[in-house]
Design a protein around this motif. Structure first.
Motif, PDB file in Angstrom:
ATOM      1  N   GLN A  96      22.314  12.543  12.541  1.00 15.90           N
ATOM      2  CA  GLN A  96      23.230  11.357  13.128  1.00 15.90           C
ATOM      3  C   GLN A  96      22.319  10.134  12.961  1.00 15.90           C
ATOM      4  OE1 GLN A  96      25.924  12.495  13.267  1.00 15.90           O
ATOM      5  NE2 GLN A  96      26.401  13.170  15.117  1.00 15.90           N
ATOM      6  N   ARG A 144      22.582   5.811  10.425  1.00 18.30           N
ATOM      7  CA  ARG A 144      22.556   4.366  10.764  1.00 18.30           C
ATOM      8  C   ARG A 144      21.310   3.875  10.777  1.00 18.30           C
ATOM      9  NH1 ARG A 144      27.779   4.942  15.095  1.00 18.30           N
ATOM     10  NH2 ARG A 144      29.191   5.293  13.509  1.00 18.30           N
ATOM     11  N   PRO A 204      31.937   0.406  14.955  1.00 15.45           N
ATOM     12  CA  PRO A 204      32.965   0.652  15.778  1.00 15.45           C
ATOM     13  C   PRO A 204      33.415   1.971  16.428  1.00 15.45           C
ATOM     14  CG  PRO A 204      33.536   0.730  13.403  1.00 15.45           C
ATOM     15  CD  PRO A 204      32.089   0.325  13.346  1.00 15.45           C
ATOM     16  N   SER A 205      32.603   2.981  15.831  1.00 15.47           N
ATOM     17  CA  SER A 205      32.563   4.155  16.581  1.00 15.47           C
ATOM     18  C   SER A 205      31.230   4.516  16.934  1.00 15.47           C
ATOM     19  CB  SER A 205      33.445   5.400  15.749  1.00 15.47           C
ATOM     20  OG  SER A 205      32.730   5.420  14.586  1.00 15.47           O
ATOM     21  N   GLN A 206      30.872   5.436  17.918  1.00 17.16           N
ATOM     22  CA  GLN A 206      29.798   6.138  18.452  1.00 17.16           C
ATOM     23  C   GLN A 206      29.796   7.543  17.816  1.00 17.16           C
ATOM     24  OE1 GLN A 206      30.012   5.300  22.730  1.00 17.16           O
ATOM     25  NE2 GLN A 206      28.327   3.848  22.239  1.00 17.16           N
ATOM     26  N   LEU A 207      28.508   8.008  17.415  1.00 21.36           N
ATOM     27  CA  LEU A 207      28.332   9.421  16.979  1.00 21.36           C
ATOM     28  C   LEU A 207      27.574  10.100  18.084  1.00 21.36           C
ATOM     29  CD1 LEU A 207      26.798   8.679  13.465  1.00 21.36           C
ATOM     30  CD2 LEU A 207      29.062   9.657  13.980  1.00 21.36           C
ATOM     31  N   ASN A 213      25.358   2.737  19.288  1.00 24.00           N
ATOM     32  CA  ASN A 213      25.878   3.346  18.403  1.00 24.00           C
ATOM     33  C   ASN A 213      26.028   4.722  18.412  1.00 24.00           C
ATOM     34  OD1 ASN A 213      26.671   0.915  16.776  1.00 24.00           O
ATOM     35  ND2 ASN A 213      24.345   0.967  16.198  1.00 24.00           N
ATOM     36  N   THR A 259      26.474   8.444  21.394  1.00 25.10           N
ATOM     37  CA  THR A 259      26.692   8.706  22.819  1.00 25.10           C
ATOM     38  C   THR A 259      25.774   9.991  23.183  1.00 25.10           C
ATOM     39  OG1 THR A 259      28.366  10.346  22.178  1.00 25.10           O
ATOM     40  CG2 THR A 259      29.075   8.126  22.860  1.00 25.10           C
TER      41      THR A 259
END
Length: 380
Positions: free
Chosen positions: A98, A102, A122-125, A325, A327
């Protein structure tokens, strides 16, 4: 398992049965073999005593099916045994995939824009620190990995593998340090503990300052070892010796940045009866952010002055991307902001205070524990 266990492994009975991993497919077996190999390589040179420098200790290692702890080690007069929760490699592998997706392979840093500001996705992994309900580790591991691969990001897969190698070296070296530095034998001899376990109710028998200091000492020596491993090319991954051609910074800088990313990531995956605040010496373990900040302080002290600014920037960017970025059940932002605010207003950082406390305690106890309770390593 039907095989007879080495007697020393019976001490790990409270942590669940030994995991049978014989049915693991070849393409995933390495994930579980790597930590065991690192444990073996670190413990194997130990000898019974300086008086018996040719007598090796019997050593036994295993995975156990209990997700309430990370790892444990036991040091007897002529034997040493260590166990790791069978879910540790799976949890670490998923998390490394994960975070690598990034990161910027070229720089070893989290992805930044042209102005060198962190990219906010825009979204969290998700970073998932648990593997629940393990009863058939081989079958369940393959199912979990297949399920993960179906949706996992594909970017920087090889960087993820390198991060995983560093993370597993950290886990095993940290546990071995509790053996090498005398922590396990001290707690067994003086406190009557069966084993020295990371994340165990037994650790409450220790004075909390001493318990947190033992983690500080083991982490500090582990970071020093990892730094040497990466400098001397001692890890198994080929990038430990030859960096990928895409890298645009000096190899030592790049590996140092990847090390910081691995350490920060591992801190997000720790279990334990950890403190909820900084400098809270009422729990057996420090707050996970506090602990990784102590490691960074050690890394800064071990590095040349010219590396300090880069290390601090790398750490700040890595923590920022982990908070922004991804959770996880363990957010750091609130405590970090409170501590910075206290530092600005009153000139006092609880993070600095806790570092001073454990560092002073480490200076007081580490040599005594090592000389009195540690094993003998010829040539050390």
């Amino acid at each position: 398992m039907t095989e007879t266990l080495p007697p020393i492994l019976e001490a790990f009975g409270p942590y669940g049965p030994v995991a049978d991993l014989h049915a693991l497919a070849d393409d995933v077996r390495l994930l579980w073999q790597l930590p065991m190999r690192y444990l073996h390589d670190a413990v194997e040179p130990a000898r019974a005593s300086q008086q018996e420098p040719e007598t090796p200790l019997d050593s036994s290692f295993a995975y156990v099916v209990n997700g309430t702890f990370n790892a444990a080690i036991r040091h007897e007069e002529r034997a040493v045994g260590a166990c790791i929760f069978v879910g540790v490699p799976l949890v670490a592998f998923r998390a490394c995939r994960q975070i690598a997706s990034r990161m910027d392979l070229r720089t070893g840093l989290p992805l930044c824009d042209d102005a060198q500001r962190l990219v906010a996705f825009p979204s969290q992994l998700p970073l998932e620190p648990e593997w629940h309900g393990v009863h058939d580790p081989s079958a369940q591991a393959m199912e979990e990995l297949a399920r993960f691969e179906a949706t996992a990001p594909s970017e920087n897969r090889e960087l993820a593998t390198f991060l995983f190698d560093i993370a597993m070296r950290y886990v095993t070296m940290h546990e071995t340090m509790h053996f090498v530095l005398g922590h396990a034998r001290f707690c067994q001899s003086e406190l009557g503990l069966d084993t020295f376990a990371d994340v165990s109710d037994e650790r409450r028998a220790l004075d909390p300052v001493l318990s947190q200091t033992l983690e500080f000492i083991a982490d500090r020596h582990t970071v020093a070892g990892l730094r040497t491993d990466l400098t001397d090319g001692r890890l198994y991954h080929e990038w430990c010796r030859d960096t990928p051609p895409e890298v645009t910074v000096e190899p030592d800088v790049w590996r140092r940045r990847v090390l910081v990313a691995a350490l920060a990531l591992v801190s997000k995956l720790w279990k334990g009866d950890a403190s909820w605040q900084f400098a809270e010496f009422t729990h057996a373990y420090p707050h996970p952010y506090e602990r990784v900040a102590w490691m960074l302080s050690g890394l800064v002290e071990m590095s040349p002055p010219t590396a300090r600014a880069d290390l601090q920037r790398c750490f700040a960017l890595t923590l920022a991307t982990l908070e922004r970025n991804f959770t996880s059940p363990l957010p750091y932002s609130g405590l970090m902001e409170d501590d910075l605010s206290a530092l600005r207003v009153g000139g006092v950082s609880q993070l600095d205070r806790s570092y001073e406390v454990v560092r002073a305690k480490a200076i007081e106890v580490q040599k005594v524990l090592y000389r009195t309770y540690g094993p003998y390593y010829p040539g050390v």
